[in-house]
Design a protein around this motif. Structure first.
Motif, PDB file in Angstrom:
ATOM      1  N   PRO A   1      35.102  44.376  39.351  1.00 60.55           N
ATOM      2  CA  PRO A   1      35.881  44.136  39.726  1.00 60.55           C
ATOM      3  C   PRO A   1      37.598  44.343  38.834  1.00 60.55           C
ATOM      4  N   ARG A   2      38.934  44.396  39.395  1.00 63.29           N
ATOM      5  CA  ARG A   2      39.823  44.993  38.303  1.00 63.29           C
ATOM      6  C   ARG A   2      40.912  44.082  38.216  1.00 63.29           C
ATOM      7  N   VAL A   3      39.909  42.711  38.629  1.00 60.29           N
ATOM      8  CA  VAL A   3      41.031  41.849  38.563  1.00 60.29           C
ATOM      9  C   VAL A   3      40.504  40.767  37.257  1.00 60.29           C
ATOM     10  N   PRO A   4      41.202  40.026  36.506  1.00 67.18           N
ATOM     11  CA  PRO A   4      40.198  38.826  35.542  1.00 67.18           C
ATOM     12  C   PRO A   4      38.965  38.247  36.574  1.00 67.18           C
ATOM     13  N   VAL A   5      37.996  38.203  35.874  1.00 67.26           N
ATOM     14  CA  VAL A   5      36.790  37.307  36.535  1.00 67.26           C
ATOM     15  C   VAL A   5      36.349  35.641  35.590  1.00 67.26           C
ATOM     16  N   LEU A   6      36.966  34.626  35.939  1.00 70.17           N
ATOM     17  CA  LEU A   6      36.093  33.613  35.091  1.00 70.17           C
ATOM     18  C   LEU A   6      34.322  32.785  35.478  1.00 70.17           C
ATOM     19  N   VAL A   7      33.956  33.310  34.649  1.00 66.42           N
ATOM     20  CA  VAL A   7      32.452  32.882  35.022  1.00 66.42           C
ATOM     21  C   VAL A   7      32.253  31.339  34.518  1.00 66.42           C
ATOM     22  N   ILE A   8      32.369  30.716  35.529  1.00 65.40           N
ATOM     23  CA  ILE A   8      31.456  29.460  35.631  1.00 65.40           C
ATOM     24  C   ILE A   8      30.285  29.133  35.743  1.00 65.40           C
ATOM     25  N   THR A   9      29.339  28.064  34.421  1.00 69.62           N
ATOM     26  CA  THR A   9      28.288  28.021  34.455  1.00 69.62           C
ATOM     27  C   THR A   9      28.025  26.258  34.357  1.00 69.62           C
ATOM     28  N   GLY A  10      26.056  26.020  34.395  1.00 69.64           N
ATOM     29  CA  GLY A  10      26.261  24.760  33.486  1.00 69.64           C
ATOM     30  C   GLY A  10      26.243  24.457  32.369  1.00 69.64           C
ATOM     31  N   SER A  11      26.151  23.521  31.474  1.00 71.17           N
ATOM     32  CA  SER A  11      25.849  23.514  30.306  1.00 71.17           C
ATOM     33  C   SER A  11      24.522  24.378  30.052  1.00 71.17           C
TER      34      SER A  11
END
Length: 577
Positions: free
Chosen positions: A86-96
């Motif tokens: 991706p050429r845009v910001p990517v925020l990856v969300i995870t579990g703890s």
């Protein structure tokens, strides 16, 4: 698909933002949209549940930012990043539980790694806003670089047409040259003199060999590339001023070296030494350096930047200014490096030794932007590494660190012949504290318990928090179990001798501590933790205190009963609660 929008009382600077959520759980996607809507009603959210559909939406929707789940039905978040770039910001969300495991997505191109359980409206919105600002800054740096390259490539070349006059003097005559050639070579039309020796040598060699020849020469402060091609009735010399190209190559090399050191995770001091070369490549002859961390905070001229250390260690750079700082060597420019996020933390200062030159700060804008990004990334990586091994509430080592250190200690104990004790400690009545004073009160109690435990045990001992109100102890080098038990009772009395303050109240708590000893009771990590956990439960049933595990006969352990700490806790009802 687009999530239905929810009304929100405020709108922010990101109004009109298109956000793509790639998340296999519609409930989680809706939750993220609800969090954002409380801060900014203008954000438009689009949700897909699988990675392949997310890739198509990237092309068709062209979102401003992506929230990406670490685990998707058809791929992981890291595979999504590596495959679709991706050429845009990517925020990856995870579990703890996935947070440390998912750190590889940062190397695959993720802008940030977020913990699902720690998100609030403000935190999620701040991460998105900061990522967009960082992305915009990187794009701006790349755009300025392309513009600079275009200007250099469009510079006019010098053109010279020369003829070899064999009669009567066998000399070279310049029949035509354009203004650029005259300026670059310092010659005029007519016979060439010995003052143009490098050009004469190039022409003679071309005559002799009969093919195109090239040479690089230095004229004053300019580097020139000369190419001489034979023609039907003379010779054409093309003159290119490559001074800018070579300077740009040095600048690119210096920038590449800085980035390479950072990517290779070299010490920050080594990365910042590379910035000194980058400053020299940007402004030849000018020396500079970067102050960061404790060196920055102890710099005697920090106040010249208009900042205060009252909020140490997180010094705010809000309102910081560029300043010229005089000294006995003439002085230096001090350029603050401020994180372009809501906190505006002062990350460092760029010091440049160039007294009297008012143009220095503007010429170093690109360097300031790059170094600021590097310091932000170093700060965020440091925080991520801390999260990977440290309990966020108490600052103690977490479960994974404890197990790793226990495994190492077991190997050492086998060789040294001493006893190694493993303890599982639980607070008795912690649920009542939570019910009476709320979770904030419970957190306050846990923080103070952790502090007292650290103070009560030896420097060689390890105290960790493994979850809830449960702590673990690693106690090496004991001669026998009797001295161990006496010492533990004495240390716990020190911890408990004063009541704990929770808010305005004082509460008295008890501990239940179960202990297993290697190699007396067991020789493996899981077996020791299992026995210590069981001994702690027995101590709790007996009213608290310290209880050592009795040895178990060889072969009694089964593979399925060697759970890690907390394995029994999920299955049992704690009678003392």
């Amino acid at each position: 698909m687009s999530l239905p929008s929810a009304a929100a009382p405020r709108s922010g600077p990101s109004a009109g933002l298109n956000l793509l959520i790639v998340e296999d759980s519609p409930e989680d996607a809706w939750h993220y949209q609800q969090l954002l809507s409380r801060v900014d009603a203008g954000i438009r959210c689009h949700h897909v549940e699988v990675g392949d559909l997310g890739a198509r939406m990237l092309r068709e929707l062209q979102p401003d930012c992506v929230l990406l789940d670490f685990h998707l039905p058809d791929m992981t978040g890291q595979e999504f990043l590596e495959q679709f770039r991706p050429r845009v910001p990517v925020l990856v969300i995870t579990g703890s539980a996935e947070h440390a495991e998912a750190a590889g997505v940062l190397q695959a191109g993720a802008t940030r790694l977020l913990n699902k359980g720690e998100l609030s409206p403000e935190i999620l919105h701040a991460h998105i806003t900061e990522s967009l600002r960082e992305h915009a800054l990187r794009e701006q740096v790349n755009l300025e670089r392309r513009r600079m390259q275009a200007v250099l490539e469009s510079t006019a070349h010098g053109m010279v047409f020369a003829r070899h006059d064999r009669q009567p003097w066998q000399q070279w005559l310049v029949e035509y040259l354009n203004p650029a050639a005259s300026r670059l070579l310092g010659i005029e039309a007519g016979p060439l003199t010995q003052g143009a020796a490098d050009l004469l040598a190039l022409l003679d060699r071309t005559v002799h060999l009969g093919v195109t020849q090239r040479v690089s020469v230095q004229r004053a402060a300019r580097a020139l590339d000369l190419e001489c091609a034979p023609g039907a009735d003379g010779f054409t010399v093309t003159v290119r001023d490559v001074t800018g190209e070579r300077a740009l190559a040095r600048l690119d090399q210096a920038r590449h070296e800085v980035l390479q050191r950072f990517v290779e995770s070299r010490p920050l001091a080594e990365v910042l030494r590379g910035v000194q070369d980058l400053i020299g490549a940007t402004l030849p002859g000018v020396k500079g350096r970067v102050l960061a961390g404790q060196v920055l905070l102890t710099w005697p001229h920090l106040s010249a930047l208009g900042v205060s250390t009252a909020t140490y260690p997180h010094v705010t750079g809000r309102g910081a200014r560029r300043a010229f700082v005089p000294d006995d060597r003439g002085g230096c420019w001090a350029l603050p490096l401020v994180a372009p996020d809501d906190g505006q933390e002062l990350l460092g200062a760029l010091l440049v030794d160039a007294p009297g030159d008012e143009s220095i700060p503007a010429q170093l804008d690109d360097v300031v932007g790059l170094v600021t990004l590097l310091l932000m990334q170093a700060r965020d990586q440091s925080r991520l590494q801390m999260q990977a091994w440290q309990d966020a509430l108490t600052g103690l080592p977490n479960r994974s660190v404890f197990r790793d250190q226990l495994a190492r200690a077991l190997n050492g104990a086998e060789r040294g012949g001493s006893l190694l004790a493993v303890g599982v400690l639980d607070l008795d009545g912690f649920k009542r504290v939570n019910d009476t004073y709320g979770h904030a009160g419970g957190d306050e109690l846990l923080i103070e318990v952790a502090r007292r435990l650290r103070l009560a045990f030896r420097a060689s001992d390890l105290v960790a928090r493994v979850g809830g109100d449960e702590f673990t102890l690693l106690l090496p080098d004991w001669p026998d179990t009797d001295s161990l038990e006496l010492d533990l009772r004495r240390r716990l009395r020190q911890v408990l001798e004063r009541p704990f303050r929770v808010g305005a109240a004082e509460v008295q708590v008890r501990f239940s501590l179960g202990v297993a000893v290697a190699p007396l009771h067991a020789r493996s990590v899981d077996a020791l933790l299992h026995l210590a956990d069981r001994a702690m439960y027995l101590a709790k049933r007996a009213g608290g205190g310290v209880r050592l595990s009795p040895p178990r006969p060889p072969g009694e352990f089964r593979a399925d009963d060697l759970g890690a700490v907390g394995g029994l806790a999920d299955q049992r009802t704690r009678a003392a609660e």
